[in-house]
Design an enzyme around this catalytic site. Sequence first.
Site, PDB file in Angstrom:
ATOM      1  N   GLY A   1     -11.466  -6.412  -0.193  1.00  0.00           N
ATOM      2  CA  GLY A   1     -12.629  -6.306   0.673  1.00  0.00           C
ATOM      3  C   GLY A   1     -12.606  -7.129   1.945  1.00  0.00           C
ATOM      4  O   GLY A   1     -13.586  -7.115   2.695  1.00  0.00           O
TER       5      GLY A   1
ATOM      6  N   CYS B   1      -2.337  -1.341 -10.169  1.00  0.00           N
ATOM      7  CA  CYS B   1      -2.601   0.035  -9.750  1.00  0.00           C
ATOM      8  C   CYS B   1      -3.163   0.854 -10.919  1.00  0.00           C
ATOM      9  O   CYS B   1      -2.567   0.883 -11.996  1.00  0.00           O
ATOM     10  CB  CYS B   1      -1.330   0.688  -9.230  1.00  0.00           C
ATOM     11  SG  CYS B   1      -1.572   2.393  -8.657  1.00  0.00           S
TER      12      CYS B   1
ATOM     13  N   GLN C   1       7.681  -5.067  -4.093  1.00  0.00           N
ATOM     14  CA  GLN C   1       6.808  -4.833  -5.240  1.00  0.00           C
ATOM     15  C   GLN C   1       7.408  -3.763  -6.129  1.00  0.00           C
ATOM     16  O   GLN C   1       7.773  -2.683  -5.664  1.00  0.00           O
ATOM     17  CB  GLN C   1       5.395  -4.418  -4.835  1.00  0.00           C
ATOM     18  CG  GLN C   1       4.487  -4.382  -6.078  1.00  0.00           C
ATOM     19  CD  GLN C   1       3.074  -3.941  -5.807  1.00  0.00           C
ATOM     20  OE1 GLN C   1       2.843  -2.792  -5.463  1.00  0.00           O
ATOM     21  NE2 GLN C   1       2.128  -4.850  -5.991  1.00  0.00           N
TER      22      GLN C   1
ATOM     23  N   LYS D   1       0.791  -9.130  -9.168  1.00  0.00           N
ATOM     24  CA  LYS D   1      -0.460  -8.686  -8.555  1.00  0.00           C
ATOM     25  C   LYS D   1      -1.255  -7.943  -9.611  1.00  0.00           C
ATOM     26  O   LYS D   1      -0.768  -6.969 -10.197  1.00  0.00           O
ATOM     27  CB  LYS D   1      -0.195  -7.778  -7.350  1.00  0.00           C
ATOM     28  CG  LYS D   1      -1.455  -7.410  -6.572  1.00  0.00           C
ATOM     29  CD  LYS D   1      -1.127  -6.621  -5.308  1.00  0.00           C
ATOM     30  CE  LYS D   1      -2.377  -6.437  -4.438  1.00  0.00           C
ATOM     31  NZ  LYS D   1      -3.405  -5.613  -5.082  1.00  0.00           N
TER      32      LYS D   1
ATOM     33  N   GLY E   1      -5.743  -5.867   2.788  1.00  0.00           N
ATOM     34  CA  GLY E   1      -5.173  -4.554   2.539  1.00  0.00           C
ATOM     35  C   GLY E   1      -5.503  -3.543   3.613  1.00  0.00           C
ATOM     36  O   GLY E   1      -4.939  -3.545   4.699  1.00  0.00           O
TER      37      GLY E   1
ATOM     38  N   HIS F   1      -6.626  -9.084  -7.321  1.00  0.00           N
ATOM     39  CA  HIS F   1      -7.617  -8.189  -6.729  1.00  0.00           C
ATOM     40  C   HIS F   1      -8.937  -8.448  -7.443  1.00  0.00           C
ATOM     41  O   HIS F   1      -9.035  -8.264  -8.658  1.00  0.00           O
ATOM     42  CB  HIS F   1      -7.185  -6.728  -6.906  1.00  0.00           C
ATOM     43  CG  HIS F   1      -8.040  -5.757  -6.165  1.00  0.00           C
ATOM     44  ND1 HIS F   1      -7.532  -4.612  -5.592  1.00  0.00           N
ATOM     45  CD2 HIS F   1      -9.362  -5.748  -5.886  1.00  0.00           C
ATOM     46  CE1 HIS F   1      -8.507  -3.937  -4.996  1.00  0.00           C
ATOM     47  NE2 HIS F   1      -9.631  -4.613  -5.171  1.00  0.00           N
TER      48      HIS F   1
ATOM     49  N   ASN G   1      -7.543 -11.078  -3.211  1.00  0.00           N
ATOM     50  CA  ASN G   1      -7.448  -9.799  -2.520  1.00  0.00           C
ATOM     51  C   ASN G   1      -8.698  -8.988  -2.830  1.00  0.00           C
ATOM     52  O   ASN G   1      -9.251  -9.076  -3.902  1.00  0.00           O
ATOM     53  CB  ASN G   1      -6.176  -9.063  -2.998  1.00  0.00           C
ATOM     54  CG  ASN G   1      -6.094  -7.623  -2.526  1.00  0.00           C
ATOM     55  OD1 ASN G   1      -5.886  -6.713  -3.315  1.00  0.00           O
ATOM     56  ND2 ASN G   1      -6.243  -7.394  -1.240  1.00  0.00           N
TER      57      ASN G   1
ATOM     58  N   MET H   1       0.844  -1.191   0.000  1.00  0.00           N
ATOM     59  CA  MET H   1       0.000   0.000   0.000  1.00  0.00           C
ATOM     60  C   MET H   1       0.880   1.241   0.000  1.00  0.00           C
ATOM     61  O   MET H   1       1.741   1.396   0.883  1.00  0.00           O
ATOM     62  CB  MET H   1      -0.928   0.007   1.223  1.00  0.00           C
ATOM     63  CG  MET H   1      -1.981  -1.071   1.208  1.00  0.00           C
ATOM     64  SD  MET H   1      -3.004  -1.084   2.717  1.00  0.00           S
ATOM     65  CE  MET H   1      -1.921  -1.982   3.861  1.00  0.00           C
ATOM     66  N   MET H   2       0.656   2.108  -0.985  1.00  0.00           N
ATOM     67  CA  MET H   2       1.434   3.338  -1.075  1.00  0.00           C
ATOM     68  C   MET H   2       1.197   4.218   0.152  1.00  0.00           C
ATOM     69  O   MET H   2       0.063   4.364   0.621  1.00  0.00           O
ATOM     70  CB  MET H   2       1.068   4.108  -2.345  1.00  0.00           C
ATOM     71  CG  MET H   2       1.446   3.387  -3.625  1.00  0.00           C
ATOM     72  SD  MET H   2       3.221   3.055  -3.765  1.00  0.00           S
ATOM     73  CE  MET H   2       3.884   4.725  -3.891  1.00  0.00           C
TER      74      MET H   2
END
Length: 340
Positions: free
Chosen positions: A222, A109, A79, A148, A242, A180, A220, A27-28
């Site tokens: 929710g 992303c 990543q 991913k 996440g 995702h 991935n 996560m950024m």
Amino acid sequence: MTSLSKMSLSTQEDRDRLTYPLSIAPMMDRTDRHYRYFMRQITRRTLLYTEMVTSAAIKHGDQDYLLGFSPEEKPLALQVGGDNSQDLAECARIAEAMGYDEINLNVGCPSDRVQSGNFGACLMKTPDLVAKGIEAMIAAAKIPVSVKHRIGVDDLDTYEDMQNFVRILSEAGCQRFSVHARKAWLQGLSPKDNREIPPLRYADVHRLKQEFPHLFIEINGGFTTLAQAHEQLQSVDAVMIGRAAYDNPYLFATSDREFFGDETPIRSRVEVAEAMIPYIDQWIAKGLRLHKITRHMLQLFHGQAGSRLWKRIITEKSCIAGAGSEVIREAIAAVGGKTE
């Protein structure tokens, strides 16, 4: 489904076979080295990821600043974002040399900045280009290479589109996919909206595992509880959590026991905070501002009676010049009698 037991890590072959049924998503502005060290006080086994780092930054930037980590953070995956196979190969070599356990290519992303560099979710439209990058990374290093990605992007959003994408990458040698379970819209939705608005399609990821049983498929999107992760492991190999891992980090307190068979005593929230004090002292001595670490600790007492007081003390005092671990000690003292 695959799980990690108390196996010996004595040979490279053992390490290559390692898979993790639970991970925390990259996560950024979240999963930096200080967050990862903090999470290691809660879970020793869950696979952690860096924030996404571009291949250009890895090649030309300050690698110690961008990629440095503490040994305690392992197992740890890097990543990377990029589309040039030679650059990605170099990133794989660097990751292996630095001791990362895995390198993961971001093909999920949807942000404008990422698209402008021609990486992230837009690469789902060019699977052959991604496959070249995967082949180069696999040839360059012995650590596992994973991808991913989303279940789809824009109008390439049918199950068959995702199936074709995974097939092409698997033929290039990729064996690990973190999926995702939402599609991405490259225009019209913010990154935040892309995490919330497109509907979740778990069944498509389950089907992917059924049709590619030899691949390691992680789901991935929710998930907010470990119970949900257990349920998903009936259909896939692993679950990636996440935002819930950031908003409620103590969610992972029982994860080592539940998913990895690790009977190490579970630390209380106060014990987790106390375990951070030597680390904080070390970094403060190097000149780091306290809030760079404590910002990741704000939700430690999520759902507890003392949570608001904990956050207020840390928020108000961590930004004061010269602040150090005494702030944590004060916050612990304030909430110590107010928690479970």
